[in-house]
Design a protein around this motif. Structure first.
Motif: not given
Length: 139
Positions: A136, A67-68, A128, A71-74
């Motif tokens: 994504f 997770a870190p 969602y 990308a944001k939202g991925q």
């Protein structure tokens, strides 16, 4: 002087809103059905309904270590097949049909399927959906 109407643009913006409203109505229906099953059949039905309401999002834990680096939202690509499998409405609907026509009549199983369908419906209502193989949101 000519007047140009843009009904096509209006149609495109209304359709997603109507689709999300339909998903919200569906979510409220399945939530009410899960609560009804819990009230009628006891704590085990309520517990399973709640567990299956939460269960689809636990697929995020499959690749929590990645997770870190996402990308944001991925979502991590390793978790996508599990996420998509748990977020396809046809899976609990097929199980619901099998439950309805099969010999098993255990109310907590039905309550669990109601909770699962409620989760999927709320996700769709709030925008969602399924994920691409890269993790994504689709569309």
């Amino acid at each position: 002087m000519t007047t140009v109407t843009t009904t096509n643009t209006t149609h495109r913006s209304v359709l997603p809103l109507a689709r999300r409203a339909a998903w919200l109505a569906n979510a409220l229906f399945w939530s009410a059905f899960a609560v009804l099953e819990a009230v009628n059949h006891g704590w085990l039905a309520g517990t399973l309904a709640l567990a299956f309401f939460v269960l689809p999002d636990l697929t995020f834990l499959v690749a929590l270590d990645e997770a870190p680096r996402m990308a944001k939202g991925q979502l991590a690509p390793r978790a996508v097949p599990y996420y998509n499998a748990m977020h396809r409405a046809l899976v609990p609907l097929a199980l619901l049909v099998a439950y309805a026509i099969g010999p098993v009549t255990w109310a907590p199983a039905f309550a669990a399927l109601c909770g699962w369908l409620a989760h999927i419906s709320y996700d769709r209502a709030f925008g969602y959906g399924l994920r691409t193989k890269e993790g994504f949101q689709r569309g």
